[in-house]
Enzyme design. Sequence first.
Site, PDB file in Angstrom:
ATOM      1  N   HIS A  28      -8.255  -3.416  13.780  1.00  0.00           N
ATOM      2  CA  HIS A  28      -8.591  -3.031  13.102  1.00  0.00           C
ATOM      3  C   HIS A  28      -8.042  -3.698  11.667  1.00  0.00           C
ATOM      4  O   HIS A  28      -8.919  -3.268  10.230  1.00  0.00           O
ATOM      5  CB  HIS A  28      -7.538  -1.438  12.772  1.00  0.00           C
ATOM      6  CG  HIS A  28      -7.014  -0.534  11.981  1.00  0.00           C
ATOM      7  ND1 HIS A  28      -7.471   0.940  11.996  1.00  0.00           N
ATOM      8  CD2 HIS A  28      -6.324  -0.926  10.922  1.00  0.00           C
ATOM      9  CE1 HIS A  28      -7.181   1.503  10.235  1.00  0.00           C
ATOM     10  NE2 HIS A  28      -6.086  -0.086   9.803  1.00  0.00           N
ATOM     11  N   GLU A  29      -6.945  -3.999  10.916  1.00  0.00           N
ATOM     12  CA  GLU A  29      -6.635  -4.727  10.209  1.00  0.00           C
ATOM     13  C   GLU A  29      -7.274  -5.846   9.100  1.00  0.00           C
ATOM     14  O   GLU A  29      -7.789  -6.062   8.632  1.00  0.00           O
ATOM     15  CB  GLU A  29      -5.513  -5.697  10.588  1.00  0.00           C
ATOM     16  CG  GLU A  29      -4.138  -4.592  11.093  1.00  0.00           C
ATOM     17  CD  GLU A  29      -3.855  -2.703   9.753  1.00  0.00           C
ATOM     18  OE1 GLU A  29      -4.258  -3.520   8.792  1.00  0.00           O
ATOM     19  OE2 GLU A  29      -3.713  -2.311  10.380  1.00  0.00           O
TER      20      GLU A  29
ATOM     21  N   GLY B 241       4.013  -0.996  11.521  1.00  0.00           N
ATOM     22  CA  GLY B 241       3.045  -1.251  11.716  1.00  0.00           C
ATOM     23  C   GLY B 241       2.615  -2.448  11.268  1.00  0.00           C
ATOM     24  O   GLY B 241       3.235  -3.253  11.553  1.00  0.00           O
TER      25      GLY B 241
ATOM     26  N   GLU C 138      -9.697   3.365   5.561  1.00  0.00           N
ATOM     27  CA  GLU C 138      -8.662   3.409   7.211  1.00  0.00           C
ATOM     28  C   GLU C 138      -9.533   3.849   8.323  1.00  0.00           C
ATOM     29  O   GLU C 138      -9.562   3.863   9.057  1.00  0.00           O
ATOM     30  CB  GLU C 138      -7.857   4.624   6.885  1.00  0.00           C
ATOM     31  CG  GLU C 138      -6.847   3.854   5.997  1.00  0.00           C
ATOM     32  CD  GLU C 138      -5.814   2.703   6.465  1.00  0.00           C
ATOM     33  OE1 GLU C 138      -6.280   2.001   7.239  1.00  0.00           O
ATOM     34  OE2 GLU C 138      -5.604   1.481   4.933  1.00  0.00           O
TER      35      GLU C 138
ATOM     36  N   GLU D  89       1.134  -1.054  -0.025  1.00  0.00           N
ATOM     37  CA  GLU D  89       0.270  -0.027  -0.040  1.00  0.00           C
ATOM     38  C   GLU D  89       1.487   1.127   0.730  1.00  0.00           C
ATOM     39  O   GLU D  89       1.841   0.955   1.046  1.00  0.00           O
ATOM     40  CB  GLU D  89      -1.167   0.269   1.094  1.00  0.00           C
ATOM     41  CG  GLU D  89      -1.998   1.070   1.018  1.00  0.00           C
ATOM     42  CD  GLU D  89      -3.383   1.036   1.896  1.00  0.00           C
ATOM     43  OE1 GLU D  89      -3.998   0.866   2.246  1.00  0.00           O
ATOM     44  OE2 GLU D  89      -2.576   0.009   3.451  1.00  0.00           O
TER      45      GLU D  89
ATOM     46  N   MET E  83      -0.584  -4.860   8.276  1.00  0.00           N
ATOM     47  CA  MET E  83      -0.763  -3.926   6.664  1.00  0.00           C
ATOM     48  C   MET E  83      -1.724  -5.401   6.200  1.00  0.00           C
ATOM     49  O   MET E  83      -1.826  -6.728   6.845  1.00  0.00           O
ATOM     50  CB  MET E  83       0.121  -4.150   5.673  1.00  0.00           C
ATOM     51  CG  MET E  83      -0.642  -4.265   4.429  1.00  0.00           C
ATOM     52  SD  MET E  83      -1.602  -2.873   4.374  1.00  0.00           S
ATOM     53  CE  MET E  83      -2.185  -2.983   2.648  1.00  0.00           C
ATOM     54  N   GLU E  84      -3.463  -5.073   6.349  1.00  0.00           N
ATOM     55  CA  GLU E  84      -4.476  -6.027   6.057  1.00  0.00           C
ATOM     56  C   GLU E  84      -4.034  -6.334   5.394  1.00  0.00           C
ATOM     57  O   GLU E  84      -5.307  -6.674   4.858  1.00  0.00           O
ATOM     58  CB  GLU E  84      -5.483  -4.432   6.137  1.00  0.00           C
ATOM     59  CG  GLU E  84      -5.806  -3.954   4.969  1.00  0.00           C
ATOM     60  CD  GLU E  84      -5.413  -3.237   4.355  1.00  0.00           C
ATOM     61  OE1 GLU E  84      -5.538  -2.440   3.606  1.00  0.00           O
ATOM     62  OE2 GLU E  84      -4.169  -2.745   5.338  1.00  0.00           O
ATOM     63  N   ASN E  85      -3.218  -7.330   4.904  1.00  0.00           N
ATOM     64  CA  ASN E  85      -3.250  -8.076   3.513  1.00  0.00           C
ATOM     65  C   ASN E  85      -4.194  -9.315   3.347  1.00  0.00           C
ATOM     66  O   ASN E  85      -4.420  -9.472   5.106  1.00  0.00           O
ATOM     67  CB  ASN E  85      -2.082  -8.971   3.388  1.00  0.00           C
ATOM     68  CG  ASN E  85      -1.154  -7.630   3.693  1.00  0.00           C
ATOM     69  OD1 ASN E  85      -1.142  -7.453   2.724  1.00  0.00           O
ATOM     70  ND2 ASN E  85      -0.442  -8.350   4.435  1.00  0.00           N
TER      71      ASN E  85
END
Length: 814
Positions: A294-295, A260, A317, A125, A262-264
């Site tokens: 969140h993810e 951080g 987001e 991203e 990441m939402e893969n």
Amino acid sequence: MGIRSLTRGEAERRAALLTVERYDVEIDLTALPTGPEIRCVSTVTFTCHEPGAGTFVDCAAQVKNATLNGTALTPGDDGRIPLPALAEHNVLRVESVQSDTAAGPGVHRAVDPADGEVYVWTSFEPDEARFVWACFDQPDLKAPHAFTVTAPAAWTVTSNSGDARVENLGASRRWTYPDTPPLSVYNTVVNAGPFHEIRREADGHDLGLYARRSLAEVLDRDADEIFTLTRQGLAFYGEAFAMPFPQRRYDQVFMPEYGGAMENYGCVTWSDAFLRRSEPTPAERELLALVLLHEMAHMWFGNIVTMRWWDDLWLNEAFAEFACHWAAEGATRYTDAWASHLAGNKLRAYLADQGPASHPVHQPIHDVAQAASIFDSITYPKGAAVLHQLMTYVGEDRFRAGMAAYFARHAWGNTSLQDLVDALAEAGGRDLDAWRAAWLERAGTDRFSLEREGESVTLVAAGTPRPQVLAVGAYRGKGGAGEALERAALVRVEVTGSRTPVTGLPPAADVLLVNDDDLTFATTRPDPATRDVFFDMAARLPMAVSRGVAVAAVWDMLITGEATAAEAGRCVTAVLSAETSDAVIEPYLDLAANIAELWAPPAERAGLTAAVAATCRDLAADPGRRQVALRGLARTATGPEDLEWLRAQAGDDVDLRWRALVREAELGGDVAAETALLLERDPDPDAGVRALAVRAAQPDAAAKAEVWQRLAVDREVPVSAVGQIAGAFWRPGQDDLLAPYTRLYLESIPRLHVGGMIPAMGYTRYLLSPYAVDADYLDQARQASAEAPPVVRTTVLERSDAIARMLRTRAGTA
């Protein structure tokens, strides 16, 4: 020519021209144990709706060979390969090599200092997949992806679709994954290395956790908690959105040198800094829960349904940030999640939204480079608060119904803001056009106060407020002075204009609290007649969220020059002494220390710091608060007596000893021998970062020069630790030592974007000093960043505004 950023117009033309049928991506990781190269073959099958037309494919890796329908192609020098004379049905094949895996975007090779083992992760991203293989790198060209990964035999590979077929090839193994659902390229992932793996079945899902082997013990310690949160989150979202997560396998991979999380899809990647090397504090445990949720929310909002273009980044987001707090309070033990959001991220959003970098939650985005600049406090915490207000505005049951309809209607497709607004308006039974325009297309923060005339109370907005529902709480004392207050009434008010009568309040109340329960995003003011009383009464409010609303008002008065650092510091330390919620103790301690260090005039700094240190000593008497309080004291210890007491309390706690050493170093102590001993006994594979923080804090020219070189020039520090080292480097009272590095920062601005979005944000923010600078210097920083990429320019603008406010408050001229 440099690597070009995709514009919205180019993306729209390409999306209208093409339909991507599938990606078949072959990845060779076998060179990485000893070298930097990742080799890829990307085969893209797609149709063209105007045969004979031309377009381009994104590829910023080194292209070795490229063919379109068997005909050789010539890559450009701008990160693109022209695709001329397209057929109706097309097959593109591109062989590429990426050797910049140490500091480049998209893919990273990390070496564990504990055992020399190599780990590799990808993170794409907003548009960094193109740095690894050829693709149409925009969110609205979704397609199934099939990955085939060849890796060293000792490695495990993870990817989106989970269950791979694994073939032994001698020194290597080949992992062949089934097709993913239709995904945007930025939601895909490959992680690899000699992982420690834990798996568990839960409610029909196959859950996996991975970390580097040197952190196996830490992952084992936290696994039960992570699995429990994962099960709770999947159940909550599946019910709330009327759509269970559609894949059986759900993996979470904790990686070194990652920023951080990441939402893969189906395979979330985390920084392994979230695996705390000492026993986590309550706030650290809650943070892990919120990031996890969140993810996970992105599985629905981002993966299953994806924004069409980056102007709707907030759909990803802001929604995920809202949803993680919603789920935490509704499904986990972290029932004060909204209170902690208010105590931390929301205060930062209030500051950012009143500065020159403020922007609407939804705004036009010309190109992807601009999109990278809005992963910020407006998009995340303000956006989350705006969605919290929207749920309040339409009602939670109708909000749930609207979200369920939205996902049912748009699953595996792309949407715009209007699609979401339409679904919620239909379910809520009210027109949301005015709400949308006011909240999503207008920057800035509403401000409310109360007017009392006899028994009449009126809510007054400064300017034209947004349509919203908020609450006013009425409180009165239970007994004598200093006793806790009790809530006598809570009245919800729908705001439609600048003056709104408030009815239903009791005739006598000691405190009227605007935005009680924190239902909206707005700043508030006590009426002038009760201003000083308000500061004193904040600690007496009976609930964490109510105290948080009062602290938010005091904070806003500080940053706008209407309160002094001494007033704000006294208020926050008083709240700390009365606080009953573990969720907010740590953020309030951090806030109190920041007020003392960053906002207080130099002559008052020592006194305010000592007050925070005294509060920490008092809190340490409570076994449940001891760890957090001692950490706070390690930051604010005023001299040898505090440090000696802290060392006695720390005992064998290695984490606390490191923190105390940083403070002792800052105060001029001789810490070299103890640092060396602690480095030997610390089992943390990243203990060298802790030793560097000690070095950074020293008021010594040679130490500053060494740390600057390693941090800012050589970039040896993991991106997740840049803030930690920079925070130890820039210390109050060291202006003469720091001044040369403020000049070096200005010189470094043209290079701060190197490495991708996450490093660019971190280095730009944390290397801009809050000390040894003045207003002229901040003007120079803004001028130097005027031609920098948007992510750098915007970060400088936001951070310099915050520092300018600090300087005015320190000088008493705000």
